[in-house]
Design a protein around this motif. Sequence first.
Motif, short mmCIF file in Angstrom:
data_model
loop_
_atom_site.label_atom_id
_atom_site.label_comp_id
_atom_site.label_asym_id
_atom_site.label_seq_id
_atom_site.Cartn_x
_atom_site.Cartn_y
_atom_site.Cartn_z
N LYS A 400 68.23 -13.89 44.76
CA LYS A 400 68.63 -14.76 45.87
C LYS A 400 69.07 -16.13 45.32
O LYS A 400 68.22 -16.93 44.93
CB LYS A 400 67.48 -14.92 46.85
N PRO A 401 70.37 -16.39 45.28
CA PRO A 401 70.89 -17.63 44.67
C PRO A 401 70.26 -18.92 45.23
O PRO A 401 69.92 -19.81 44.45
CB PRO A 401 72.39 -17.57 44.99
N LYS A 402 70.08 -19.02 46.53
CA LYS A 402 69.50 -20.23 47.10
C LYS A 402 68.06 -20.43 46.64
O LYS A 402 67.64 -21.54 46.30
CB LYS A 402 69.56 -20.17 48.63
N LEU A 403 67.32 -19.33 46.64
CA LEU A 403 65.93 -19.40 46.19
C LEU A 403 65.86 -19.75 44.71
O LEU A 403 64.99 -20.51 44.27
CB LEU A 403 65.26 -18.06 46.46
N TYR A 404 66.82 -19.21 43.93
CA TYR A 404 66.86 -19.49 42.48
C TYR A 404 67.12 -20.97 42.22
O TYR A 404 66.48 -21.59 41.38
CB TYR A 404 67.96 -18.64 41.84
N LYS A 405 68.08 -21.56 42.98
CA LYS A 405 68.37 -22.98 42.81
C LYS A 405 67.17 -23.84 43.20
O LYS A 405 66.85 -24.83 42.52
CB LYS A 405 69.58 -23.36 43.66
N MET A 406 66.49 -23.47 44.27
CA MET A 406 65.33 -24.21 44.73
C MET A 406 64.20 -24.13 43.68
O MET A 406 63.56 -25.14 43.37
CB MET A 406 64.84 -23.64 46.07
N ALA A 407 64.01 -22.93 43.12
CA ALA A 407 62.97 -22.75 42.10
C ALA A 407 63.30 -23.56 40.86
O ALA A 407 62.42 -24.15 40.23
CB ALA A 407 62.85 -21.27 41.75
N GLY A 408 64.59 -23.60 40.49
CA GLY A 408 65.01 -24.37 39.32
C GLY A 408 64.74 -25.85 39.48
O GLY A 408 64.23 -26.50 38.56
N LYS A 409 65.06 -26.39 40.65
CA LYS A 409 64.80 -27.81 40.91
C LYS A 409 63.32 -28.12 40.89
O LYS A 409 62.88 -29.13 40.33
CB LYS A 409 65.40 -28.21 42.27
N SER A 410 62.52 -27.22 41.49
CA SER A 410 61.07 -27.42 41.52
C SER A 410 60.50 -27.38 40.10
O SER A 410 59.64 -28.19 39.73
CB SER A 410 60.41 -26.34 42.38
N ALA A 411 60.98 -26.43 39.30
CA ALA A 411 60.48 -26.30 37.93
C ALA A 411 60.84 -27.52 37.09
O ALA A 411 60.02 -28.03 36.31
CB ALA A 411 61.05 -25.03 37.30
N ARG A 412 62.08 -28.02 37.24
CA ARG A 412 62.47 -29.20 36.47
C ARG A 412 61.64 -30.42 36.86
O ARG A 412 61.23 -31.21 36.00
CB ARG A 412 63.97 -29.48 36.68
N PHE A 413 61.37 -30.55 38.13
CA PHE A 413 60.56 -31.68 38.60
C PHE A 413 59.13 -31.57 38.04
O PHE A 413 58.56 -32.54 37.54
CB PHE A 413 60.51 -31.70 40.14
N ALA A 414 58.56 -30.35 38.11
CA ALA A 414 57.19 -30.14 37.64
C ALA A 414 57.07 -30.39 36.14
O ALA A 414 56.13 -31.04 35.67
CB ALA A 414 56.74 -28.72 37.97
N LEU A 415 58.03 -29.88 35.37
CA LEU A 415 57.98 -30.04 33.92
C LEU A 415 58.13 -31.51 33.50
O LEU A 415 57.62 -31.92 32.46
CB LEU A 415 59.08 -29.20 33.26
N LYS A 416 58.83 -32.29 34.32
CA LYS A 416 59.01 -33.71 34.01
C LYS A 416 57.79 -34.55 34.39
O LYS A 416 57.41 -35.48 33.67
CB LYS A 416 60.25 -34.25 34.75
N HIS A 417 57.17 -34.22 35.52
CA HIS A 417 56.17 -35.13 36.07
C HIS A 417 54.74 -34.60 36.11
O HIS A 417 53.80 -35.40 36.25
CB HIS A 417 56.59 -35.52 37.51
N ALA A 418 54.53 -33.29 35.98
CA ALA A 418 53.16 -32.75 36.05
C ALA A 418 52.38 -33.12 34.80
O ALA A 418 52.96 -33.28 33.71
CB ALA A 418 53.22 -31.24 36.20
N PRO A 419 51.06 -33.28 34.89
CA PRO A 419 50.22 -33.57 33.73
C PRO A 419 50.35 -32.46 32.69
O PRO A 419 50.56 -31.29 33.04
CB PRO A 419 48.80 -33.62 34.30
N ARG A 420 50.21 -32.81 31.42
CA ARG A 420 50.40 -31.86 30.33
C ARG A 420 49.48 -30.64 30.45
O ARG A 420 49.89 -29.51 30.18
CB ARG A 420 50.16 -32.56 28.99
N PHE A 421 48.22 -30.86 30.87
CA PHE A 421 47.27 -29.75 30.93
C PHE A 421 47.69 -28.68 31.95
O PHE A 421 47.29 -27.53 31.86
CB PHE A 421 45.86 -30.25 31.24
N MET A 422 48.51 -29.07 32.94
CA MET A 422 48.99 -28.11 33.92
C MET A 422 50.13 -27.25 33.37
O MET A 422 50.30 -26.10 33.77
CB MET A 422 49.45 -28.84 35.19
N ILE A 423 50.90 -27.82 32.46
CA ILE A 423 52.02 -27.10 31.87
C ILE A 423 51.57 -26.22 30.72
O ILE A 423 51.93 -25.06 30.61
CB ILE A 423 53.12 -28.08 31.38
N TYR A 424 50.74 -26.80 29.82
CA TYR A 424 50.29 -26.07 28.63
C TYR A 424 48.91 -25.48 28.89
O TYR A 424 47.89 -26.03 28.47
CB TYR A 424 50.31 -27.00 27.41
N ASN A 425 48.91 -24.34 29.59
CA ASN A 425 47.66 -23.65 29.89
C ASN A 425 47.73 -22.21 29.39
O ASN A 425 48.68 -21.82 28.71
CB ASN A 425 47.40 -23.69 31.41
#
Length: 455
Positions: A400-425
């Motif tokens: 689903k292209p729309k869902l894919y774009k939404m997931a991509g934006k969410s992932a980029r935001f999370a990887l930029k701003h989430a605490p390291r322990f949440m990403i590297y688990n």
Amino acid sequence: MGHAQKATEFNKDEAKVNWHDKALWYVREKRDKSAHNVQGWEYLRQLGSGIKANVLSNLDKYLIQFETNAKNNGIQVHWASNAEEHNTIINSILEKHNAKKVVKSKSMLTEECHLNPFLESKGIEVVDTDLGERIVQLAEEPPSHIVLPAIHKTKEDVDVLFQEHLNTKPSGGNPEYLVGEARKHLRDKFLNADVAITGVNFAVADTGGVVVCTNEGNADMGVHLAKAHIACMGIEKIIPQEKHLGVFLRLLARSATGQPITTYSSHFNKAEEGKEMHIVIVDNGRTEQLSREDFRASLHCIRCGACMNTCPIYRRSGGHSYDYTIPGPIGSILSPGKDLKKHSSLPFASTLCGSCSNVCPVKINIHEQLYKWRQIIVQEEKQPIVKKSILKTAGVVLSKPKLYKMAGKSARFALKHAPRFMIYNKLNAWGKARDLPEVKHESFDEWYKKRRKNE
């Protein structure tokens, strides 16, 4: 343990892993240089593949022709449907000669059939005379590579091993000294052997003879000194005519080690006067593999090891992590046919980059067969719930292209701003040994559309 767990054990010694990786890549580079010096190399590969395909399509005829010619040469031919029959036949030949001491040159088939422990249980001394094979035999380990069986050991490891078993002096891993001591040790074994066992690189249908390729001359030494020679071969080792050796001998050595040809390409067409020669022809699952249309080309393999030398997974996980006689990419398409449940992790031990197929001298489509085995395994073997759930979710998002774009934006935001322990688990296996790449502020699609608009 599956491949991933055994690879984790191998990777605990980072310095050794790096050395292992570089050593094998060096062999791959030698292969490239040697191949590029041959005019018509790709034509030679195609020719080799075509000859092998012809053999598999007419295997019954070539095997009968080979047997007939071998018998006419005075060779005794035996047939074995599996490993047990192979071992029993060899033991009966040894009993006939009252043999208690055997020297053996490199043979992946005898490794596959577990011949050594079988004969040792009968009170027979079996000595592997290839230096690499002798090293792993003394260490009580299986080979980790089909051409370089002790590639996982450093010269310092061998130094310590020889001190323990051959009573050598500490040398700091001096190769000249260690080889000299191995030569002395093996010379006595050759002189006192009752029977010599060899593998077979090529069995020539129109002559009934076999060809054994070595760099150390150990096959010749064993055969010429012993009173009987037993050559063990899989049914796929047949080639139609002696002239075809001109194709395969040029392909084999260059692909294996970068040499123009092996130091010794020994032809055994009949027994010496007063001696015996036996050939044991073995199936052990090969006809079953032949019946699988998607995987029959795996039987083209000439056991050069080029796919292992180039494979990024093999180079950094070691041969023992595959837990199969033939490791690496080629082993990963042979092993599921023998035991799908036990070896179900091996086809996934690949990036599917295709490098293995690119270097294969007989053009086996290895990476495509790995992908096909994955499809079969997912259908026939129970998969972990976590893996199934992740793949199912990914399937929905990617469809689903729309869902894919939404997931991509969410992932980029999370990887930029989430605490390291949440990403590297624990769920982020990639992040165990490396950082994720820098996250861009836009997707490729967004970047591309913006660029097109500006143009």
